[in-house]
Design a protein around this motif. Sequence first.
Motif, mmCIF file in Angstrom:
data_model
loop_
_atom_site.group_PDB
_atom_site.id
_atom_site.type_symbol
_atom_site.label_atom_id
_atom_site.label_comp_id
_atom_site.label_asym_id
_atom_site.label_seq_id
_atom_site.Cartn_x
_atom_site.Cartn_y
_atom_site.Cartn_z
ATOM 1 N N LEU A 230 7.812 37.654 36.194
ATOM 2 C CA LEU A 230 7.522 36.612 36.069
ATOM 3 C C LEU A 230 6.312 36.115 35.415
ATOM 4 C CD1 LEU A 230 10.040 35.402 39.122
ATOM 5 C CD2 LEU A 230 10.380 35.757 36.450
ATOM 6 N N LEU A 231 6.334 34.930 34.363
ATOM 7 C CA LEU A 231 5.152 34.586 34.508
ATOM 8 C C LEU A 231 4.700 33.707 35.436
ATOM 9 C CD1 LEU A 231 5.851 32.033 31.295
ATOM 10 C CD2 LEU A 231 4.332 34.441 30.682
ATOM 11 N N ARG A 232 2.538 34.119 35.760
ATOM 12 C CA ARG A 232 2.327 34.218 37.380
ATOM 13 C C ARG A 232 2.790 31.792 37.590
ATOM 14 N NH1 ARG A 232 -3.856 35.926 37.705
ATOM 15 N NH2 ARG A 232 -2.422 37.617 38.809
ATOM 16 N N ARG A 233 2.306 31.660 36.335
ATOM 17 C CA ARG A 233 2.354 29.716 36.900
ATOM 18 C C ARG A 233 3.945 29.840 37.291
ATOM 19 N NH1 ARG A 233 0.929 26.299 31.897
ATOM 20 N NH2 ARG A 233 1.848 24.680 33.329
ATOM 21 N N ASN B 284 12.684 36.823 29.374
ATOM 22 C CA ASN B 284 11.091 36.732 28.490
ATOM 23 C C ASN B 284 10.442 35.887 28.498
ATOM 24 O OD1 ASN B 284 12.348 34.489 26.347
ATOM 25 N ND2 ASN B 284 14.056 36.082 25.326
ATOM 26 N N LYS B 285 9.218 35.449 27.681
ATOM 27 C CA LYS B 285 8.535 34.995 27.884
ATOM 28 C C LYS B 285 8.678 33.698 27.065
ATOM 29 C CE LYS B 285 3.486 34.549 26.966
ATOM 30 N NZ LYS B 285 3.545 32.649 26.782
ATOM 31 N N ALA B 286 9.394 33.576 26.787
ATOM 32 C CA ALA B 286 9.566 32.094 25.758
ATOM 33 C C ALA B 286 10.506 31.639 26.915
ATOM 34 C CB ALA B 286 10.216 32.637 24.924
ATOM 35 N N GLN B 287 11.617 32.289 26.992
ATOM 36 C CA GLN B 287 12.906 31.481 28.114
ATOM 37 C C GLN B 287 11.952 30.693 29.643
ATOM 38 O OE1 GLN B 287 15.065 34.679 28.448
ATOM 39 N NE2 GLN B 287 16.664 33.824 27.472
ATOM 40 N N GLN B 288 11.024 31.310 29.909
ATOM 41 C CA GLN B 288 10.451 31.087 31.235
ATOM 42 C C GLN B 288 9.128 30.058 30.641
ATOM 43 O OE1 GLN B 288 8.372 33.891 33.201
ATOM 44 N NE2 GLN B 288 9.796 35.957 32.273
ATOM 45 N N ASP B 289 8.276 30.128 29.708
ATOM 46 C CA ASP B 289 7.966 29.027 29.303
ATOM 47 C C ASP B 289 9.146 27.647 29.097
ATOM 48 O OD1 ASP B 289 5.305 30.009 29.403
ATOM 49 O OD2 ASP B 289 5.601 31.071 27.404
ATOM 50 N N ALA B 290 10.396 27.885 28.246
ATOM 51 C CA ALA B 290 10.322 26.851 28.955
ATOM 52 C C ALA B 290 11.140 25.889 29.838
ATOM 53 C CB ALA B 290 11.988 27.213 26.964
ATOM 54 N N LEU B 291 11.076 27.054 30.818
ATOM 55 C CA LEU B 291 12.171 26.167 31.899
ATOM 56 C C LEU B 291 10.456 25.649 32.978
ATOM 57 C CD1 LEU B 291 14.457 25.280 33.909
ATOM 58 C CD2 LEU B 291 13.559 28.264 34.899
ATOM 59 N N LEU B 292 9.353 25.954 32.953
ATOM 60 C CA LEU B 292 8.666 25.887 33.351
ATOM 61 C C LEU B 292 8.496 24.276 33.515
ATOM 62 C CD1 LEU B 292 5.938 27.444 35.716
ATOM 63 C CD2 LEU B 292 4.606 27.453 33.346
ATOM 64 N N LEU C 193 7.567 28.871 42.531
ATOM 65 C CA LEU C 193 8.301 29.234 43.148
ATOM 66 C C LEU C 193 8.538 29.465 45.353
ATOM 67 C CD1 LEU C 193 9.882 31.469 40.759
ATOM 68 C CD2 LEU C 193 10.546 29.030 40.950
ATOM 69 N N ALA C 194 8.888 29.165 45.360
ATOM 70 C CA ALA C 194 8.982 29.428 47.120
ATOM 71 C C ALA C 194 9.500 31.496 46.817
ATOM 72 C CB ALA C 194 10.320 28.777 48.162
ATOM 73 N N TYR C 195 9.057 31.935 47.154
ATOM 74 C CA TYR C 195 9.211 33.561 47.896
ATOM 75 C C TYR C 195 9.970 34.127 48.730
ATOM 76 C CZ TYR C 195 9.261 38.290 46.961
ATOM 77 O OH TYR C 195 9.373 39.937 46.783
#
Length: 75
Positions: A60-63, A30-38, A68-70
Amino acid sequence: MRDIIEVALERRRLNNERTILFVDEVHRWNKAQQDALLPHVENGTVTLIGATTEIPTLRLLRRLFHALAYFNFEI
């Protein structure tokens, strides 16, 4: 996740080592998990390797996606 980040920060501080984090089905985060790792991905403490069967630009969040390398693998 907090424990992993704490260990990664400690490894970076003590030994200047980076941590590789593999996440299967990263599109389920979720967004919170992604924000925490960013911030940890952006500053190089954690190298994120994520696997997904979904289109990552939609999940995924845009930032986070731009940090990342995709690679797209097709069978």
